[in-house]
Design an enzyme around this catalytic site. Structure first.
Site, mmCIF file in Angstrom:
data_model
loop_
_atom_site.group_PDB
_atom_site.id
_atom_site.type_symbol
_atom_site.label_atom_id
_atom_site.label_comp_id
_atom_site.label_asym_id
_atom_site.label_seq_id
_atom_site.Cartn_x
_atom_site.Cartn_y
_atom_site.Cartn_z
ATOM 1 N N THR A 1 0.772 -1.109 0.002
ATOM 2 C CA THR A 1 0.168 -0.056 -0.305
ATOM 3 C C THR A 1 0.946 1.234 -0.045
ATOM 4 O O THR A 1 1.918 1.153 0.304
ATOM 5 C CB THR A 1 -0.791 -0.107 1.329
ATOM 6 N N ARG A 2 0.214 2.268 -0.597
ATOM 7 C CA ARG A 2 0.975 3.516 -0.281
ATOM 8 C C ARG A 2 1.059 4.127 0.801
ATOM 9 O O ARG A 2 2.041 4.822 1.413
ATOM 10 C CB ARG A 2 0.318 4.591 -1.027
ATOM 11 N N LYS A 3 0.094 3.915 2.016
ATOM 12 C CA LYS A 3 0.235 3.972 3.364
ATOM 13 C C LYS A 3 1.133 3.471 4.075
ATOM 14 O O LYS A 3 1.365 2.276 4.203
ATOM 15 C CB LYS A 3 -1.222 3.827 3.965
ATOM 16 N N THR A 4 2.280 4.300 4.355
ATOM 17 C CA THR A 4 3.459 3.835 5.305
ATOM 18 C C THR A 4 3.441 4.785 6.798
ATOM 19 O O THR A 4 2.956 5.611 6.781
ATOM 20 C CB THR A 4 4.594 4.163 4.270
#
Length: 137
Positions: free
Chosen positions: A7-10
Site C-alpha cells: 500500500t502507499r500508506k506507510t
C-alpha cells in the site's frame, strides 16, 4: 504472474524503508506517492459523471501536460468492468494500465468452512479483462 503489492500508506518518515522492506520480502511496491500513478476511485468516477468520463478526463489531462503516468481505475461490478473494457477497445492509446477489483470477494458465513468466501465475481472480472490490463484485488 501474481504479485503481492503493498500500500502507499506507510509509517510517517519511513516510506523508503517500508518500500525497501517490501522488496526484501518478495513483494512489489504499488506506488511511492501520489505522483507516480493516477488512481481513479469511486468518488472520482461519481464526480466526473461516470467511468468513461473519468477515463477521458484522465487521458486528456495527461496528454495536455505531456505526462506518461500509468492510470488505475477502481471498479466494483461486472458492468463497470464491461464499461472499462469497452473504453480500452475504443481508445487503445489510453494511459489505463490496471483495474482495481474492489470488494469482489464476498463473505458468506453459511455453508461449509471452506466455502465462506465467494470469489465468482472476482473470477468473472479477471476473465473479462483477459490479461489486457493488470488487475488488483
Amino acid at each position: 504472474p501474481t504479485k503481492i503489492l503493498d500500500t502507499r500508506k506507510t509509517v510517517p518518515g519511513l516510506r523508503v524503508l517500508d518500500k525497501y522492506a517490501v522488496r526484501l520480502g518478495g513483494g512489489t511496491p504499488h506506488r511511492i506517492g501520489l505522483f507516480d500513478m493516477m488512481m481513479i476511485k469511486d468518488n472520482h468516477i461519481a464526480a466526473a459523471g461516470g467511468i468513461v468520463e473519468a477515463l477521458e478526463s484522465a487521458d486528456r489531462y495527461l496528454k495536455q501536460k505531456s505526462l506518461v503516468v500509468p492510470v488505475e481505475i477502481e471498479v466494483e461490478t461486472l458492468e463497470q468492468v464491461d464499461t472499462v473494457m469497452s473504453y480500452v477497445k475504443k481508445c487503445p492509446d489510453t494511459h489505463l494500465t490496471r483495474v482495481m477489483l474492489d470488494n469482489m470477494i464476498k463473505y458468506n458465513k453459511r455453508g461449509p468452512p471452506n466455502k465462506h468466501y465467494d470469489t465468482s465475481l472476482l473470477e468473472k472480472s479477471v476473465q473479462k479483462i483477459g490479461g489486457i490490463l493488470e488487475t488488483e484485488a
